[in-house]
Design a protein around this motif. Sequence first.
Motif, short mmCIF file in Angstrom:
data_model
loop_
_atom_site.label_atom_id
_atom_site.label_comp_id
_atom_site.label_asym_id
_atom_site.label_seq_id
_atom_site.Cartn_x
_atom_site.Cartn_y
_atom_site.Cartn_z
N ASP A 183 4.04 -5.65 -3.23
CA ASP A 183 4.03 -5.73 -4.68
C ASP A 183 2.93 -6.66 -5.19
O ASP A 183 2.43 -6.48 -6.30
N GLU A 184 2.58 -7.68 -4.39
CA GLU A 184 1.63 -8.68 -4.89
C GLU A 184 0.23 -8.11 -5.06
O GLU A 184 -0.55 -8.61 -5.87
N ILE A 185 -0.09 -7.06 -4.31
CA ILE A 185 -1.39 -6.40 -4.50
C ILE A 185 -1.33 -5.51 -5.74
O ILE A 185 -2.23 -5.49 -6.57
N LEU A 186 -0.22 -4.80 -5.88
CA LEU A 186 -0.07 -3.86 -7.00
C LEU A 186 0.04 -4.59 -8.34
O LEU A 186 -0.30 -4.05 -9.38
N SER A 187 0.54 -5.82 -8.31
CA SER A 187 0.64 -6.57 -9.57
C SER A 187 -0.69 -7.20 -9.96
O SER A 187 -0.84 -7.70 -11.07
N GLY A 188 -1.65 -7.19 -9.05
CA GLY A 188 -2.94 -7.82 -9.33
C GLY A 188 -2.94 -9.31 -9.02
O GLY A 188 -3.95 -9.98 -9.16
N ARG A 189 -1.79 -9.83 -8.60
CA ARG A 189 -1.66 -11.25 -8.30
C ARG A 189 -2.54 -11.67 -7.13
O ARG A 189 -3.21 -12.69 -7.15
N HIS B 225 -5.61 -10.55 -4.51
CA HIS B 225 -6.72 -9.63 -4.29
C HIS B 225 -6.73 -9.25 -2.81
O HIS B 225 -6.85 -10.11 -1.96
N VAL C 67 -1.86 1.75 -0.82
CA VAL C 67 -1.18 0.51 -1.16
C VAL C 67 0.16 0.90 -1.77
O VAL C 67 0.18 1.63 -2.77
N VAL C 68 1.25 0.49 -1.14
CA VAL C 68 2.57 0.88 -1.62
C VAL C 68 3.42 -0.35 -1.92
O VAL C 68 3.16 -1.44 -1.39
#
Lengths: 253, 253
Positions: free
Chosen positions: B17-23, B25, B48-49
């Motif tokens: 989730d941390e990649i998908l939230s943009g938090r 990189h 990316v899931v």
Amino acid sequence: MAESSRIYTAALIVIGDEILSGRTHDKNIAQIAGWLGVQNIRLSEVRVVADVTGAIIEAVNTLRARNDYVFTTGGIGPTHDDITVDAIAEAVGVPVIVHPEARAILEEYYQTRGGLNDARLRMARVPEGAELIPNRYTGAPGIKFQNLFIMAGVPQITAGMLEALTGTLEGGAPLLTETIGSWVAESEVADLLRQTEKAHAGCQIGSYPFWREGRTGANFVVRSTEADQLAACTRALAEGLAAIDKAAVVGGI
Amino acid sequence: MAESSRIYTAALIVIGDEILSGRTHDKNIAQIAGWLGVQNIRLSEVRVVADVTGAIIEAVNTLRARNDYVFTTGGIGPTHDDITVDAIAEAVGVPVIVHPEARAILEEYYQTRGGLNDARLRMARVPEGAELIPNRYTGAPGIKFQNLFIMAGVPQITAGMLEALTGTLEGGAPLLTETIGSWVAESEVADLLRQTEKAHAGCQIGSYPFWREGRTGANFVVRSTEADQLAACTRALAEGLAAIDKAAVVGGI
């Protein structure tokens, strides 16, 4: 527009052999993820696919069926390896046409840059029925077709297209977050995290470990669409962490 | 091992989730893409899931059916949101067990770090039949199950696991590349690129535009598994470009 409580989702398809070869480090995933967050739209999934028609079609059709929006980056330039528009037109079952306004934009842009040749005119091609997304840097526009947003791959140009789209997409309830950072190992507080999440309906707690200066730490991110629940969950977690690590930092490390 | 002329492919699933939230990189796509290149394995697709069991299962099963190898990063820590091992075990239809060697590694690692608690023991859980990938930084190993390689998400720890795997995977014919960079717009040389590619069987030419210091340029990358063809194609392209842009740089910009 009234704020909706439903969640809006988007998927991103990054099109380009240069990312898959490791030659180019992608910057668009984080850029678009952050931008979507501000629009109150959640990025649900990303795919990076090669410059191959079948791969693009599969990703577009799978992802548009289960998301409110699908964004693509890359493959809309003037050269032979730019196949995104043709692949997407095939995916949605419409012909490719030259968009009159895109042609006019390119004619003007290239007037002082050597003129509009055949290669450049390729960048006016769109799936029939599409609208344009302005590109304030280099002329060639992005493309909006139904819920598909076809954008350039060069991150600065993508950024300009995102700016042009800002505020134009319907979003849902904002996802609110609070972060608490700690140099405690996440494995020391796993029970606390699970129990705190369980005790606060509508909140998720993510644990994001890091490894810096030879030691481990973690940021704990609380997420909710409800401000009251977020505050209560964050308070409970901060209190629980303080009992283990007095140096835990609300705001994150 | 004799060098094979067949092409070996890998897919990467970034779980988090941390990649998908943009938090966060992502740094693992480029890191793993580059590493795979050195192993003579081509990265064919990345997904990316989210930290969602169904999303992981879908990606694992789709991608392992059509690639020689599948790598995952993320979600193998000690907390409640680390669900990768369970999801992958479900995807491949085997139970999750505690791996005795992993347990021993963790017992030793945590001997001086507060002891092996239940949360930490989670990191010894593997799909039944799996082998371990050493983690030289933080104890908890990665996991190899058939053609699946389950790795940590923290990039430095991922790097250590890749090092442990270096030279252990069968690869195919090396993909050779040459790059020529130019400040000419790719739209001025689109015909040259297409014709040069067409004239050199077994070569692909990628055109990667950039936008720096307020102007556009491009790197042209020639790829082939045959050294002679690569050299001939690169020479032809360099000559063609020199006629348009004397400042074109073999080696790239």
